[in-house]
Design a protein around this motif. Structure first.
Motif, short mmCIF file in Angstrom:
data_model
loop_
_atom_site.label_atom_id
_atom_site.label_comp_id
_atom_site.label_asym_id
_atom_site.label_seq_id
_atom_site.Cartn_x
_atom_site.Cartn_y
_atom_site.Cartn_z
N UNK A 59 -6.06 11.94 -2.91
CA UNK A 59 -6.91 12.63 -1.92
C UNK A 59 -7.74 11.64 -1.12
N UNK A 60 -8.07 10.51 -1.75
CA UNK A 60 -9.01 9.57 -1.11
C UNK A 60 -8.48 9.01 0.20
N UNK A 61 -7.17 8.67 0.22
CA UNK A 61 -6.65 8.03 1.44
C UNK A 61 -5.73 8.95 2.22
N UNK A 62 -5.98 10.26 2.09
CA UNK A 62 -5.16 11.27 2.76
C UNK A 62 -5.12 11.08 4.28
N UNK A 63 -6.23 10.60 4.84
CA UNK A 63 -6.30 10.37 6.30
C UNK A 63 -5.27 9.37 6.79
N UNK A 64 -4.77 8.54 5.89
CA UNK A 64 -3.79 7.52 6.28
C UNK A 64 -2.37 8.00 5.97
N UNK A 65 -2.20 9.29 5.76
CA UNK A 65 -0.90 9.85 5.42
C UNK A 65 -0.82 10.10 3.92
N UNK A 66 -0.28 11.26 3.55
CA UNK A 66 -0.27 11.61 2.13
C UNK A 66 0.70 10.75 1.35
N UNK A 67 0.25 10.19 0.23
CA UNK A 67 1.18 9.51 -0.67
C UNK A 67 1.10 10.17 -2.04
#
Ligand SMILES: [Zn+2]
Length: 418
Positions: A59-67
């Motif tokens: 959830x933390x880096x969702x802004x950079x595309x979901x992984x």
């Protein structure tokens, strides 16, 4: 992209997919790792996960595309080779005696310590103080990134650095396409650092005390991940919190504005209705004195603006505005007379000759640090060093008192040095 070279990707972290697979060519050093491993995201080191269609994602880096847990990351290793120049600085400006002293100190001790803090009052000219040190670092082959929590600040810094230095500089933030070019000097928002691992010799963090950076352990981890193991940090702040001072090894102190004049000391006025502020606004309009009016929230700003019922050339600007940068630019160019705004413009932006008014200064969103920063928008030019700052309040509180006290004591310190 004509001049793309695989070494541009050194120290980058990317998601492995059809788009990025093409970079895995011969003579390219990389590692492939799971995106999520041992309850930790390998891209951003975050530990907050959610589930969608039975798959765990970060959830933390969702802004950079979901992984998600089935994704893989490529970590490009190796080094980027930058071409060498004998000098990188092409700045014609002049530092004041005090600025020069601090600039020399920083440049002389840069290799001696790892964690530096440049504590400079608003309008001290801290960007220019960095130039000498950055030039020295570039000459010794170091890779540098300057990060700020705010896009507006990056956008303002970029042209200034481009003009002062003779090398390619990249600008990276969420509203700009990533050109995947490695430059020896980069300006970026803090979040962009999650695209890197052990990439930078020096990370310069602007406005280290500001939201969302201060006290954010996750962003701190991202910064550390992007720094090379023996790398150095330079923190910049006008209002460093006490807890932060213990973390640094060397502090450089600049309590005087570049023009040598004191900071405007805010007045505080009790105010129970908008009429008091309307009166002041009309007075400023009559005197043709441009001003900024700060609000604790977007709602408060909109309600207030709706009640302005006389002819006034003004705009509202907040984080919600798509044309934010454009409005700020028009205000700077003096095409707009007055600007109503939120804490989005509390720092990092410089306007010519503006008075500063703060509505509901006793609101919880206005901490001592925020109030000092806001007051720091006034008096930036030598000819207009004594612009007015007025804090309007219903209940006088300790944040207002401490902000005014700190500004006064900074002025006293500055007076001793001048
Ligand atoms: Zn993540």
């Amino acid at each position: 992209m004509t001049d793309f070279n695989i070494s541009n990707l050194a120290n980058r972290v990317m998601v492995l997919n059809a788009n990025t697979e093409k970079y895995l060519v011969r003579n390219c050093e990389y590692q492939i790792v799971p995106a999520i491993e041992k309850h930790q995201c390998n891209r951003c080191l975050g530990k907050e996960f959610s589930e969608v269609k039975g798959k765990i994602y970060c959830r933390s880096c969702l802004n950079f595309g979901r992984i998600d847990e089935e994704d893989k990351l490529i970590k490009f290793t190796g080094e980027v080779n930058f071409s060498k120049q004998s000098n990188y600085l092409n700045w014609q400006g002049q530092l004041s005696t005090l600025q020069q002293k601090v600039s020399n100190e920083l440049s002389n001790s840069i290799f001696e310590y790892q964690k530096h803090l440049l504590w400079a009052v608003t309008g001290a000219g801290k960007t220019e103080i960095l130039f000498q040190t950055i030039n020295k670092l570039l000459k010794s082959g170091q890779r540098i990134i300057i990060v700020s929590p705010r896009i507006d600040v990056c956008e303002e810094l970029y042209p200034r650095f481009k003009e002062a230095f003779t090398l390619d500089i990249s600008l990276m933030h969420g509203q700009k396409e990533d050109r995947l070019i490695a430059t020896q000097l980069t300006i970026a928002t803090v979040h962009q650092l999650l695209k890197f691992e052990k990439a930078f010799d020096v990370i310069i963090v602007d406005e280290v005390d500001s939201y969302p950076l201060f006290g954010n352990a996750w962003l701190e981890k991202i910064i550390n991940k992007a720094l090379k193991p023996q790398g150095r940090m330079i923190y910049l702040s006008a209002t460093p919190p006490k807890q932060f001072l213990r973390k640094v090894e060397k502090i450089y102190y600049l309590p005087l504005r570049f023009h040598g004049q004191p900071l405007p000391v805010p007045k505080s006025k009790m105010c129970f209705n908008q009429a008091t502020i309307f009166k002041q606004m009309k007075l400023l309009q009559k005197k043709q004195q441009r001003f900024l009016l700060f609000f604790p929230s977007i709602i408060a700003m909109k309600e207030f603006a709706a009640k302005i019922n006389w002819k006034l050339n003004f705009e509202c600007v907040s984080s919600e505005d798509r044309q934010r940068l454009e409005i700020v630019e028009r205000f700077r160019a003096e095409k707009i007379f007055a600007l109503l705004t939120t804490t989005i413009l509390e720092r990092g932006v410089t306007f010519n000759n503006v008075d500063v008014l703060v509505y509901n200064a006793d609101h919880k969103n206005f901490s001592k640090e925020v109030l000092i920063q806001i007051a720091g928008r006034a008096g930036r030019q030598k000819e207009h060093f004594d612009n007015q700052v007025i804090f309007y309040y219903r209940n006088y509180n300790c944040q207002i008192r401490h902000a005014i006290q700190e500004i006064k004591s900074l002025n006293k310190l500055g007076e001793k040095l001048s």
